[in-house]
Enzyme design. Structure first.
Site, mmCIF file in Angstrom:
data_model
loop_
_atom_site.group_PDB
_atom_site.id
_atom_site.type_symbol
_atom_site.label_atom_id
_atom_site.label_comp_id
_atom_site.label_asym_id
_atom_site.label_seq_id
_atom_site.Cartn_x
_atom_site.Cartn_y
_atom_site.Cartn_z
ATOM 1 N N GLU A 65 0.844 -1.195 0.000
ATOM 2 C CA GLU A 65 0.000 0.000 0.000
ATOM 3 C C GLU A 65 0.881 1.247 0.000
ATOM 4 O O GLU A 65 1.925 1.307 0.654
ATOM 5 C CB GLU A 65 -0.902 0.001 1.243
ATOM 6 C CG GLU A 65 -1.691 1.266 1.458
ATOM 7 C CD GLU A 65 -2.794 1.476 0.428
ATOM 8 O OE1 GLU A 65 -3.728 2.226 0.711
ATOM 9 O OE2 GLU A 65 -2.720 0.898 -0.669
ATOM 10 N N ASP A 80 -2.476 -5.040 0.780
ATOM 11 C CA ASP A 80 -1.770 -3.958 1.461
ATOM 12 C C ASP A 80 -0.371 -4.359 1.915
ATOM 13 O O ASP A 80 0.554 -3.549 1.888
ATOM 14 C CB ASP A 80 -2.577 -3.488 2.678
ATOM 15 C CG ASP A 80 -3.908 -2.884 2.271
ATOM 16 O OD1 ASP A 80 -3.908 -2.033 1.366
ATOM 17 O OD2 ASP A 80 -4.948 -3.268 2.849
#
Length: 252
Positions: free
Chosen positions: A80, A108
């Site tokens: 992310e 992420d």
């Protein structure tokens, strides 16, 4: 809300959030609630990774002060915050190296200890509702899901919370602090309610029109820690430097 975000989040996080929004044609100055949400999510992802390493024996350890001589590897790869091209490059590299299944959507984080991708969620609603939405979207048992709320609740795949209790408590405390700071400035209700957010946006736009002719002065001071901070995927101390320069929300 925009002022709150710039005051209360690390400048690097703010910059990454702005880039992410602009990549999708969104304006941080207009969609301020989304701006705040992205910054919050980024910070949680960094905090998730913070302090967690794998030693030379392959064991997961927690180290709060970095030793340059220690043979440590970051337990989590932060995906992310990167632009989409770079993010997919990292994901593909991980899949080719480890043999794990390539996810359909960008996750992420990647956990090198458990050998799995992680989807981190931060919600203003009920955790179980948001968890089900994430699970329904991802449709893969290979990606681990971990949801946090601003009220201290959390939910994770098979009740496997990945992190130790203290690390999760730091994240929950930070989220609760953000909520309290928003509430003290009268921003929380509009952050939670889309209808209230639209009303606030109209009010903000009207205020901008009224103040358009007034002179403004903006400070662009840079945190000393960030002056030497390299791109996070290049620097082995990326999360330590980021953590060191976290800013506390100033009171009015």
């Amino acid at each position: 809300m925009e002022d709150f975000v710039r005051q209360c989040f690390n400048p690097m996080i703010v910059e990454l959030a702005e880039k992410a929004m602009k990549e999708y044609g969104e304006d941080p100055k207009l969609e301020t609630n989304k701006f705040a949400a992205i910054c919050t999510h980024l910070e949680v992802c960094f905090m998730y990774s913070d302090f967690h390493f794998i030693d030379e024996r392959g064991e997961s350890i927690i180290v709060e002060s970095s030793d340059p001589n220690a043979l440590l590897k970051h337990r989590f790869e932060i995906i992310e915050g990167r632009d989409r091209t770079m993010a997919w490059t990292v994901v593909n590299s991980i899949c080719n190296t480890t043999g794990v299944e390539k996810p359909k959507f960008l996750p992420d984080l990647y956990d090198y200890k458990e050998n799995r991708f992680i989807e981190v969620g931060v919600t203003r609603r009920e955790v179980h509702i948001y968890y089900l939405e994430k699970a329904n979207k991802i449709k893969s048992e290979k990606t681990h899901i971990h949801i946090f709320s601003f009220t201290g609740e959390e939910m994770a795949t098979k009740e496997d919370y990945t992190l130790d209790e203290e690390s999760r408590a730091r994240i929950k405390t930070r989220l609760y602090t953000i909520r309290q700071e928003m509430a003290s400035r009268g921003l929380w209700d509009s952050f939670v309610s889309p209808r209230e957010a639209k009303r606030q946006l109209k009010k903000d736009l009207k205020s901008q029109e009224l103040c358009a002719g007034l002179p403004t002065k903006v400070s662009h001071r840079t945190s000393p820690a960030l002056k030497t901070l390299e791109p996070m995927w290049m620097d082995s101390n990326r999360t330590a430097a980021l953590r060191a320069s976290f800013l506390k929300c100033p009171k009015k």
